[in-house]
Scaffold this motif. Sequence first.
Motif, PDB file in Angstrom:
ATOM      1  N   LYS A   1      10.178   2.955  -1.273  1.00  0.00           N
ATOM      2  CA  LYS A   1       9.808   2.272  -2.516  1.00  0.00           C
ATOM      3  C   LYS A   1      10.125   3.161  -3.716  1.00  0.00           C
ATOM      4  O   LYS A   1       9.610   4.274  -3.812  1.00  0.00           O
ATOM      5  N   ARG A   2      11.003   2.685  -4.578  1.00  0.00           N
ATOM      6  CA  ARG A   2      11.357   3.451  -5.787  1.00  0.00           C
ATOM      7  C   ARG A   2      11.463   2.528  -6.976  1.00  0.00           C
ATOM      8  O   ARG A   2      12.184   1.535  -6.917  1.00  0.00           O
ATOM      9  N   GLY A   3      10.743   2.879  -8.040  1.00  0.00           N
ATOM     10  CA  GLY A   3      10.761   2.046  -9.244  1.00  0.00           C
ATOM     11  C   GLY A   3      10.332   0.619  -8.932  1.00  0.00           C
ATOM     12  O   GLY A   3      10.872  -0.334  -9.486  1.00  0.00           O
ATOM     13  N   GLY A   4       9.396   0.493  -7.995  1.00  0.00           N
ATOM     14  CA  GLY A   4       8.898  -0.838  -7.628  1.00  0.00           C
ATOM     15  C   GLY A   4       9.833  -1.602  -6.693  1.00  0.00           C
ATOM     16  O   GLY A   4       9.489  -2.651  -6.181  1.00  0.00           O
TER      17      GLY A   4
ATOM     18  N   GLN B   1       0.809  -1.227   0.000  1.00  0.00           N
ATOM     19  CA  GLN B   1       0.000   0.000   0.000  1.00  0.00           C
ATOM     20  C   GLN B   1       0.842   1.277   0.000  1.00  0.00           C
ATOM     21  O   GLN B   1       0.311   2.389   0.083  1.00  0.00           O
ATOM     22  N   LEU B   2       2.153   1.102  -0.114  1.00  0.00           N
ATOM     23  CA  LEU B   2       3.062   2.251  -0.169  1.00  0.00           C
ATOM     24  C   LEU B   2       3.104   2.806  -1.597  1.00  0.00           C
ATOM     25  O   LEU B   2       3.224   2.058  -2.558  1.00  0.00           O
ATOM     26  N   ALA B   3       3.007   4.118  -1.717  1.00  0.00           N
ATOM     27  CA  ALA B   3       3.067   4.772  -3.035  1.00  0.00           C
ATOM     28  C   ALA B   3       4.491   4.727  -3.582  1.00  0.00           C
ATOM     29  O   ALA B   3       5.445   4.517  -2.831  1.00  0.00           O
ATOM     30  N   GLU B   4       4.631   4.956  -4.863  1.00  0.00           N
ATOM     31  CA  GLU B   4       5.958   5.148  -5.468  1.00  0.00           C
ATOM     32  C   GLU B   4       6.617   6.352  -4.768  1.00  0.00           C
ATOM     33  O   GLU B   4       5.997   7.405  -4.629  1.00  0.00           O
ATOM     34  N   GLY B   5       7.831   6.157  -4.293  1.00  0.00           N
ATOM     35  CA  GLY B   5       8.512   7.226  -3.543  1.00  0.00           C
ATOM     36  C   GLY B   5       8.133   7.256  -2.068  1.00  0.00           C
ATOM     37  O   GLY B   5       8.641   8.079  -1.311  1.00  0.00           O
TER      38      GLY B   5
END
Length: 225
Positions: free
Chosen positions: A192-195, A168-172
């Motif tokens: 979380k970056r680029g998945g 549930q964490l957004a990109e970034g």
Amino acid sequence: MPVTHDPWEKEREAMVEHQIAARGIADRRVLDAMRKVPRHLFVPAGYESAAYRDFPLPIGHGQTISQPYIVALMTELLAVSPGDRVLEVGAGSGYQAAVLATLGAEVISMERIPEVARIAEGNLRRAGYTGVRVVVGDGTRGYPSAAPYQGIIITAAAPAVPEPLVDQLAEGGRLVAPVGGRDLQELVRLEKRGGKVTRTSHGGVVFVPLLGEFGWEGRTGNGMA
Ligand code: SAH
């Protein structure tokens, strides 16, 4: 706004200076938020004079309001910007949620004990934080209907970071949590970056246990650790 005298302002300033800034918290916005939130309104009646001291305090139902320094450290690690949507797991007293709201975050705070959720709501209302939503439920599953979140903060000791929360964490987005054993945990920060998810560690801490499906309860009775 009318200028009112807050008898606790001096204590709050001393807390920020001696417990928080002195230990290396440098983010001005975090320090300002800790200066603003009336912590004495988030402790049980009779404990006000201990609210600004350098330790956690009991809030009833076996739960605690975290030490001011730990709240500041976790808030700094979460790196919230105004308008960020933040999920907190473990509303407790509502204090951490108030600090995040002061930074301009849109806060949803989950609490599994209904009576504690009511305490958090009452404290938040009393202190004027009407925008924070307290939701009763198992926060280890997250709160999918408002996802994704730019920030997720777990304020109870997790055996491992619950997978639904990473999802549930957004990109970034950033996730901050105490992870480890029941008696001692390590503060971890996920980004979380680029998945991809990167993880850093930030020292030892002690929290009350995170229960629930992806917390300690989910690990008992089936022989799996
Ligand atoms: N952030 C709080 C302190 C939290 S104490 C503050 O600022 O005061 C930890 C809280 O997490 C307790 O109230 C406990 O009931 C709650 N908790 C434990 N497991 C939980 C779960 N699975 N979901 C939601 N809340 C949980």
